[in-house]
Scaffold this motif. Structure first.
Motif, mmCIF file in Angstrom:
data_model
loop_
_atom_site.group_PDB
_atom_site.id
_atom_site.type_symbol
_atom_site.label_atom_id
_atom_site.label_comp_id
_atom_site.label_asym_id
_atom_site.label_seq_id
_atom_site.Cartn_x
_atom_site.Cartn_y
_atom_site.Cartn_z
ATOM 1 N N ILE A 1 0.454 -0.917 -0.382
ATOM 2 C CA ILE A 1 0.081 -0.125 0.306
ATOM 3 C C ILE A 1 0.484 1.255 0.140
ATOM 4 O O ILE A 1 1.930 1.434 0.705
ATOM 5 N N PHE A 2 0.545 1.848 -0.727
ATOM 6 C CA PHE A 2 0.956 3.504 -1.216
ATOM 7 C C PHE A 2 0.261 4.504 0.223
ATOM 8 O O PHE A 2 1.118 5.106 0.717
ATOM 9 N N GLY A 3 -0.789 4.578 -0.019
ATOM 10 C CA GLY A 3 -1.314 5.221 1.017
ATOM 11 C C GLY A 3 -2.607 5.146 0.591
ATOM 12 O O GLY A 3 -3.450 4.286 0.233
ATOM 13 N N CYS A 4 -3.484 5.889 1.832
ATOM 14 C CA CYS A 4 -5.297 5.792 1.810
ATOM 15 C C CYS A 4 -6.149 6.729 1.537
ATOM 16 O O CYS A 4 -5.116 8.001 2.732
ATOM 17 N N ILE A 5 -6.941 6.506 1.256
ATOM 18 C CA ILE A 5 -7.871 8.366 0.921
ATOM 19 C C ILE A 5 -9.415 7.460 1.458
ATOM 20 O O ILE A 5 -9.914 6.155 1.818
ATOM 21 N N LEU A 6 -9.783 8.819 2.511
ATOM 22 C CA LEU A 6 -10.928 8.417 3.373
ATOM 23 C C LEU A 6 -11.735 8.955 3.220
ATOM 24 O O LEU A 6 -12.150 9.971 2.651
ATOM 25 N N HIS A 7 -12.524 8.620 1.810
ATOM 26 C CA HIS A 7 -13.680 8.731 0.909
ATOM 27 C C HIS A 7 -14.474 9.088 1.751
ATOM 28 O O HIS A 7 -15.443 10.548 1.808
ATOM 29 N N LYS A 8 -15.615 8.766 2.564
ATOM 30 C CA LYS A 8 -16.411 9.211 3.911
ATOM 31 C C LYS A 8 -16.748 8.513 5.001
ATOM 32 O O LYS A 8 -15.849 7.248 5.286
ATOM 33 N N VAL A 9 -17.429 9.035 5.718
ATOM 34 C CA VAL A 9 -17.284 9.028 7.339
ATOM 35 C C VAL A 9 -18.699 9.570 7.687
ATOM 36 O O VAL A 9 -19.016 10.275 7.580
ATOM 37 N N LEU A 10 -19.234 7.890 7.753
ATOM 38 C CA LEU A 10 -20.556 7.868 8.803
ATOM 39 C C LEU A 10 -21.088 7.798 10.500
ATOM 40 O O LEU A 10 -19.907 6.696 10.479
ATOM 41 N N LYS A 11 -20.909 8.500 10.594
ATOM 42 C CA LYS A 11 -21.470 8.439 12.263
ATOM 43 C C LYS A 11 -22.900 8.192 12.403
ATOM 44 O O LYS A 11 -23.885 8.314 12.038
ATOM 45 N N VAL A 12 -22.984 6.768 13.010
ATOM 46 C CA VAL A 12 -24.273 6.029 12.856
ATOM 47 C C VAL A 12 -24.196 6.174 14.686
ATOM 48 O O VAL A 12 -23.873 6.051 15.781
ATOM 49 N N LYS A 13 -25.476 6.673 15.097
ATOM 50 C CA LYS A 13 -26.280 6.992 15.834
ATOM 51 C C LYS A 13 -26.587 5.607 17.046
ATOM 52 O O LYS A 13 -26.881 6.055 18.212
ATOM 53 N N LYS A 14 -27.226 4.736 15.578
ATOM 54 C CA LYS A 14 -27.960 3.849 16.881
ATOM 55 C C LYS A 14 -27.642 2.225 15.679
ATOM 56 O O LYS A 14 -28.294 2.426 14.118
ATOM 57 N N GLY A 15 -27.335 1.298 16.362
ATOM 58 C CA GLY A 15 -27.215 -0.121 15.660
ATOM 59 C C GLY A 15 -26.118 -0.612 14.727
ATOM 60 O O GLY A 15 -26.013 -0.901 13.556
ATOM 61 N N GLU B 1 -23.549 11.795 7.749
ATOM 62 C CA GLU B 1 -22.159 12.052 7.275
ATOM 63 C C GLU B 1 -21.681 13.365 7.906
ATOM 64 O O GLU B 1 -21.746 13.742 7.906
ATOM 65 N N ILE B 2 -19.694 12.786 8.470
ATOM 66 C CA ILE B 2 -19.531 13.779 8.808
ATOM 67 C C ILE B 2 -17.752 13.957 7.964
ATOM 68 O O ILE B 2 -17.598 12.960 7.085
ATOM 69 N N THR B 3 -17.182 15.329 8.371
ATOM 70 C CA THR B 3 -16.109 14.904 7.746
ATOM 71 C C THR B 3 -14.541 14.746 8.267
ATOM 72 O O THR B 3 -15.078 13.961 9.403
ATOM 73 N N GLU B 4 -13.930 14.078 8.158
ATOM 74 C CA GLU B 4 -12.541 13.707 8.139
ATOM 75 C C GLU B 4 -12.042 14.450 9.596
ATOM 76 O O GLU B 4 -11.500 13.783 10.299
ATOM 77 N N ALA B 5 -11.709 15.789 8.941
ATOM 78 C CA ALA B 5 -11.457 16.217 10.714
ATOM 79 C C ALA B 5 -12.278 16.063 12.063
ATOM 80 O O ALA B 5 -12.054 16.214 12.986
ATOM 81 N N ALA B 6 -13.723 16.665 10.948
ATOM 82 C CA ALA B 6 -14.548 15.934 12.447
ATOM 83 C C ALA B 6 -14.521 14.933 12.903
ATOM 84 O O ALA B 6 -14.695 14.331 14.250
ATOM 85 N N PHE B 7 -14.230 13.741 12.436
ATOM 86 C CA PHE B 7 -13.979 12.252 12.667
ATOM 87 C C PHE B 7 -12.486 11.672 13.521
ATOM 88 O O PHE B 7 -13.205 11.630 14.648
ATOM 89 N N HIS B 8 -12.378 12.541 12.871
ATOM 90 C CA HIS B 8 -10.408 12.214 13.834
ATOM 91 C C HIS B 8 -10.278 13.242 15.160
ATOM 92 O O HIS B 8 -10.090 13.549 16.377
ATOM 93 N N SER B 9 -11.253 14.413 14.937
ATOM 94 C CA SER B 9 -11.507 15.169 16.637
ATOM 95 C C SER B 9 -12.029 14.760 17.582
ATOM 96 O O SER B 9 -12.227 14.149 18.891
ATOM 97 N N SER B 10 -13.430 13.596 17.212
ATOM 98 C CA SER B 10 -14.581 12.815 17.785
ATOM 99 C C SER B 10 -13.768 12.094 18.550
ATOM 100 O O SER B 10 -14.022 11.327 19.908
#
Length: 583
Positions: free
Chosen positions: A28-42, A68-77
């Motif tokens: 692997i050369f690198g990784c792209i995080l296309h989409k982040v989904l915050k799951v509230k339930k289930g 759906e949230i941003t990558e920056a918001a995901f890492h902040s969480s």
């Protein structure tokens, strides 16, 4: 206990792992995080391998409560999760679904993957939509990391990878994230690699250039019989070429470029073959230059910064490990014209005067301090300086790009005067000790400084004196037994400082201008002396030639007299037919 991992450490380590999978898998050369989904339930009943379920979730066509949230918001969480507030966080949401694209180094197709972070069970799962990579999960339970290989058909192979690669790396990232993680955005202060280019298109371009030019360049190296390591230079210059082309696709192609201190000229060759107009300058021509086509314009010329003028069509200056010219690259670009830009990948540190760089900040390494100095210099030249970190086989991979100006075109003449004053101040303050006017750059004819240019009689006398000193040192040892007395004398080991003290000033003066001095002399005479540890020297006992040990004909052609046969009191311990030298 040292092995206990907190929840906060665990999720910090997982955040680093998500963006640094290339550090644990060479495919692997690198990784792209296309989409982040915050799951509230289930989160528990979401299956990463069910493509239809995942598609429904991404399109929000199910009953799951996701946003759906941003990558920056995901890492902040992830960064805010700790033992103290994890229960509060879990009341708000149960986890995340991550949609990845992993960029491959050699495989034709990139690999899609799905990650699931379950905050309730404290587990991270990664499953790949390809059989080329192995699925895995990692969980924290009572402060202990638990790893699982999810591909049953290759369980033993996966377990070895987990035990010897994934586990130790993740443990490091959990405990010392700022030491290991360099590409993780919010979780580290280190700069992220390749920030100024699109990662996926850069990787595809690099793979394409490697297919087109790697073998050709290797054949050029062999034809020219260059002594430098071809693989290091070839793959490094291919990566730099891909980077420059990617930058130019973003900001617009150059009218022409000039590579200052081009060395082997490979970067100029690749860029020229890709259709870019350019020139390469170096103080000395290299043997490999003759292997390139005529379209690769390489010029043997000493670049004197105060009078150098590049061709009229040049609007990009390149400094790729340009040594003494590195601090001059932003200055030459800034003073050439308002529309001239530059790319600089510094290596060895020098002042504008050509002297070795003097650190401004003694709390930093020379390289980092020099890089900070170049950035300041670039800003004073009027550039909105951009920083980036390249992925190349070199420890010196921090780059600077000067493209946009911080002043208007109308203020260009004013800026030229400011730069002239800056240069004069720097050269007066950090001079070369030779001239206040001249700049000490590299000589066209590089001096050979390895003790090979000293008179042979002087060398022979020094070698014999040191040899006799090592043998005499054995006389201060306790009295030998009969068995030891019958052995071939190796003398005793002495420290370099003891050897130097035994030589007079005239003897030392003969080689003091040579690189390494006495130490280089002794290393050159490796058939007589050997180093034990770093600073101790002793007489080397001659050994049987490998061919002789195998009872084969000795292939070495005898050209020199045997030193031990002539000067050792016991003579040479080898027979004439066994020794590589003349008896």
């Amino acid at each position: 206990m040292d092995d206990i991992i907190t929840d906060k450490q665990f999720w910090t380590g997982v955040g680093i792992l998500i963006q640094n999978y290339h550090a644990i898998n060479r495919k692997i050369f690198g990784c792209i995080l296309h989409k982040v989904l915050k799951v509230k339930k289930g989160i528990k009943i979401i299956s990463c391998k069910d493509d239809q379920q995942l598609q429904d979730i991404c399109l929000n066509r199910t009953g799951y409560d996701v946003i759906e949230i941003t990558e920056a918001a995901f890492h902040s969480s992830l960064n805010t999760i700790s033992e103290a507030n994890s229960n509060q966080d879990q009341e708000q949401y149960e986890g995340f679904i991550l949609v990845f694209k992993f960029l491959t180094k050699k495989l034709q197709k990139n690999i899609e993957a799905i990650g699931k972070i379950d905050l309730i069970c404290k587990i991270y799962t990664c499953q790949f939509l390809s059989e080329d990579l192995d699925d895995y999960s990692v969980q924290i339970n009572n402060g202990e990391l638990l790893f699982s290989a999810l591909d049953q058909h290759a369980l033993d192979k996966n377990k070895r990878w987990i035990d010897f690669v994934l586990k130790p790396k993740l443990l490091k990232w959990c405990k010392k994230p700022t030491v290991e993680a360099s590409d993780t955005g919010d979780v580290t202060k280190q700069p992220k690699s390749l920030q100024l280019v699109d990662l996926e298109s850069y990787n595809e371009l690099y793979k394409s250039l490697k297919c087109k030019y790697a073998h050709k360049a290797l054949m050029c190296w062999k034809t020219a019989k260059e002594s430098t390591d071809p693989l290091k230079f070839i793959y490094e210059d291919l990566a730099i070429s891909a980077y420059l082309i990617s930058v130019w696709k973003r900001v617009g192609p150059p009218t022409g470029f000039a590579d200052l201190g081009c060395g082997n000229g490979l970067l100029v060759y690749i860029l020229s073959e890709e259709g870019y107009n350019g020139y390469g300058y170096d103080v000395r021509a290299r043997k490999i230059w003759s292997c390139y086509p005529k379209t690769t314009r390489l010029i043997e010329q000493t670049i004197e910064p105060q009078i150098f003028k590049a061709p009229e069509d040049v609007d990009w200056l390149i400094g790729n490990h340009s040594d003494e010219l590195s601090p001059w690259v932003p200055i030459l670009a800034a003073t050439r014209s308002f529309q001239t830009h530059y790319f600089l990948l510094p290596c060895c540190a020098y002042e504008l005067s050509g002297a070795k760089f003097q650190r401004r900040n003694t709390g930093s390494s020379v390289y980092k301090d020099f890089y900070a100095y170049l950035q300041t210099l670039s800003q004073k030249c009027g550039y909105a300086t951009l920083k980036d970190r390249l992925k190349i086989p070199s420890t010196k991979r921090l780059a600077l790009v000067g493209y946009e100006r911080t002043h208007s075109r109308d203020d260009f003449d004013k800026k030229l005067k400011e730069i002239a004053n800056l240069v004069e101040e720097e050269r007066m303050k950090y001079g070369n000790g030779i001239s206040e006017v001249d700049i000490k750059l590299r000589d066209r004819n590089e001096l050979v400084r390895n003790c090979t240019k000293i008179d042979k009689n002087i060398i022979d006398a020094l070698v014999l004196k040191i040899f006799q000193q090592l043998l005499s040192a054995a006389s201060i040892m306790p009295e030998k037994t009969n068995e030891e007395a019958n052995r071939w004398q190796c003398g005793n080991a002495l420290r370099m400082c003891e050897i130097v003290k035994s030589l007079d000033k005239n003897e030392l003066q003969n080689i003091k201008a040579e690189c390494g001095g006495i130490k280089t002399l002794l290393r050159n005479k490796h058939e007589i002396f050997e180093f034990i540890e770093k600073e101790r020297v002793r007489v080397r006992k001659p050994q049987l030639h490998v061919a002789t040990q195998a009872k084969e004909k000795l292939q070495t052609v005898k050209k020199r007299n045997c030193f031990f046969f002539l000067h050792h009191p016991d003579g040479c311990p080898l027979l004439d037919e066994q020794c590589s030298f003349i008896h």
